[in-house]
Design an enzyme around this catalytic site. Structure first.
Site: not given
Ligand code: AGP
Length: 617
Positions: A100-101, A515, A2, A499, A496, A612, A27, A74, A492
């Site tokens: 937050n936590g 395979h 959060c 997500e 992208k 994030k 967040r 969140w 990667e």
């Molecule tokens: C990547 O686009 C995502 N937002 C997610 O996989 C992110 O890379 C992952 O949660 C790691 O976050 P960090 O680099 O802040 O540890």
């Protein structure tokens, strides 16, 4: 995970709080709320939904209070709802808290407080905190203190001592209307120093428009924030001083600068991010150097294993890191997903160097994996984009990407900066160990220095990329193929797409598809191939041929001369060393995913279900 904000000063708190929350929505954004001290009571305004909804709440504009706390959520415990939104108050309504936590022992605490006569109105773990503060404020040794401020601080400290888990907490009370008490453990919290006012937030961009001077709170550190000063205490409530950090970022750096979305801005910031990350760490003809770490040949010579440990995109950067470390430093290197590393009893000791990659520096799994390595005597090195983030305070060594604030949930400039920084680190180790010729390292340095202009070349001509995205944005499945570091970057590219467009996709080592997974390939499916390694061109072409014969539509991202007529679409990118080619080949895939998401009308910067930085396990 959060976002929390706090304000104390001479202005109305409400607009400062809500503006801060808007910067922290990445967040978490399923509900939001604020609490201000209005004369001799606390007023709480909160509801399910985005931060902007707060402006629609009856009475929000009547709040005159100049002391307040705020929260954007969140959900972890309890569905998104008005009752589960923060801030939460105790039964007597003398204490309000945002958090937050995760409080791992909240059900035991809830039982204890219920038996002590408290009633709970939400499903959250957080609601135990204000009631615990009230409990200690009115019971036991703290309750007899004459000075209300000492009593309030003592009650917060006693309450926090009962908590197990992670937290960044802000607490206010009309009993002490001229202060906000804050404390953190494993969740981030910064204090912005103003003139006759002070600000609090989960991270810097939320209050950067008000100040550039920050205190970065440490784990288990308390602070009492008034409008004129900030006093710091350790967990024994012994007061101590703390230095201010002046943060270079300007307020625009955390804004959109005219781009439609943070993600597009951050894609276009990559040339600058790479340039800044290279910084003064090397020049042609000179050895690499890090002014933030000194790793000796004596120590490096004892290292017989390197681990990269990370999550998501950062893990993908670690995969490229393996190729760099093994090629340049000749040290066996493994790459682990942090949440797996923690529970597989990895073979680590004082001869192991564990490198943790984390853009936010707050990812719970990565931090926990780092603590595990330290407990086994391994040296730990953190790579992060956030100065003073939790992971950098935990690691033995820390180096930083200088990508600037990355706000979009989907990571772009952080990934390319991470790969560049790992390449510099690998060269630094190789120069120290003398495991690679000067000529080879010099050539790689030259390739790194040329990257920003090569990225600019790709970004200067994105029409083909956008056209391709327009053709495929209604697809249900997509495949990404590559060999070596082209496979690493295929992972990667696939992430992208998943997500931000919610299209299902898979990335495979090109040689692996036959395979089994090739059974999924049917007429018209889209396959994206990446070919940047001259030694692997033929092999990868034949793998892509295998899907073409089964009816696949193909796009190839390459810097090699390929035979004509084989593929439906080709996107040419500049040549570079295959060890760092993911920095270039990822750009078209970032843009393809971005445009597909836009064509689908989705929220590119805040995709569903995501946050994030995942500060929960
Ligand atoms: C990547 O686009 C995502 N937002 C997610 O996989 C992110 O890379 C992952 O949660 C790691 O976050 P960090 O680099 O802040 O540890």
């Amino acid at each position: 995970m959060c976002g929390i904000v706090g304000y104390i000063g001479n202005k109305k708190a409400t607009p400062v709080l809500i503006d801060g929350l808007l910067c922290l929505e990445y967040r978490g954004y399923d509900s939001a709320g604020i609490a201000t001290i209005e004369k001799d009571s606390i007023k709480v305004m909160k509801d399910k939904g985005r931060v902007n909804n707060l402006y629609n709440l009856d009475g929000i504009n009547d709040l005159q209070g100049t002391v307040g706390i705020a929260h954007t959520r969140w959900a972890t415990h309890g569905k998104p709802s008005k009752e589960n939104s923060h801030p939460h108050m105790d039964n007597s309504k003398n204490f309000a808290v945002v958090h937050n936590g995760i409080i791992e022992n909240y059900s035991d605490l809830r039982d204890f407080l219920s038996k002590s006569g408290y009633t709970f109105y939400s499903e959250t773990d957080t609601e135990v905190i204000p009631n615990l503060i009230h409990y200690y404020y009115t019971n036991g040794p703290v309750s007899v203190l004459e000075d209300k401020r000492e009593r309030f601080l003592g009650a917060v400290k006693s309450a926090v001592f009962d908590l197990k888990g992670s937290y960044a907490i802000e607490a206010i009370s009309p009993l002490c209307p001229d202060e906000i008490i804050v404390v953190r453990k494993d969740s981030p919290l910064v204090i912005g120093k103003g003139n006759g006012e002070n600000f609090i937030a989960s991270d810097i961009p939320a209050i950067l428009s008000h100040t550039k001077d920050f205190y970065l709170l440490d784990d288990n550190e308390f602070a009492v924030v008034t409008k004129d000063d900030v006093r710091f205490y350790d967990n024994g409530l012994v007061e101590h001083n703390k230095s201010i950090k002046n943060i270079e970022w300007d307020a625009n750096a955390a804004g959109k600068d005219g781009y439609e979305d943070y993600m597009l801005k951050e894609i276009y910031e990559q040339p600058t991010a790479i340039r800044e990350t290279i910084g003064s760490r090397f020049k042609l003809g000179e050895k690499c150097s890090f002014d933030d770490i000194e790793i000796t040949k004596e120590y490096l010579s004892t290292v017989n294993k390197i681990y990269f440990v990370a999550c998501g995109t950062a893990w993908h950067a670690g995969l490229v890191g393996k190729a760099l470390m093994e090629k340049l430093c000749k040290i066996p290197t493994e790459v682990d997903i942090a949440s797996e590393f923690r529970y597989r009893n990895p073979l680590i000791d004082e001869h192991t160097l564990c490198i943790y990659i984390s853009q936010s520096g707050e990812t719970a799994d990565t931090i926990a994996a780092l603590k595990l390595a330290k407990s086994h005597g391994a040296k730990t090195l953190a790579i992060s984009n956030v100065i003073g983030s939790s992971i950098t305070r935990e690691a033995d060594y820390s180096i930083y990407t200088h990508a600037g604030p990355e706000i979009a949930v989907a990571s772009t400039k952080a990934y390319t900066s991470q790969v560049a920084l790992i390449a510099i680190l690998a060269m630094y180790f190789a120069e120290t160990l003398e495991t690679t010729s000067e000529a080879e390292i010099e050539a790689l340095k030259s390739d790194l220095i040329d990257l920003p202009s090569k990225i600019d070349q790709i970004l200067a001509n994105t029409d083909e990329i956008k056209d391709f995205a327009k053709k495929v944005y209604t697809e249900k499945d997509m495949f990404f193929l590559g060999r070596g570091t082209d496979y690493n970057v295929a992972l990667e590219g696939s992430l992208k797409l998943k997500e931000i467009s919610y299209i299902h996709s898979e990335a495979y080592a090109a040689g692996e598809l036959k395979h089994g997974p090739i059974a999924l390939v049917e007429n018209g499916v889209t396959v994206i191939g990446i070919i940047t390694n001259p030694h692997l061109v033929e092999k990868t072409i034949s793998n892509i041929q295998e899907v073409i014969t089964r009816g696949a539509k193909t796009l190839v991202i390459t810097n090699q001369i390929l035979p004509n007529g084989h593929f439906d679409y080709i996107i040419n990118i500049p040549e570079t060393n295959p060890l760092i080619s993911p920095i270039l080949s990822v750009i078209p895939m970032q843009l393809i995913s971005y445009y597909i998401s836009k064509f689908k009308g989705l929220d590119v910067d805040k995709p569903r279900n995501l946050a994030k930085s995942v500060t929960v396990e």
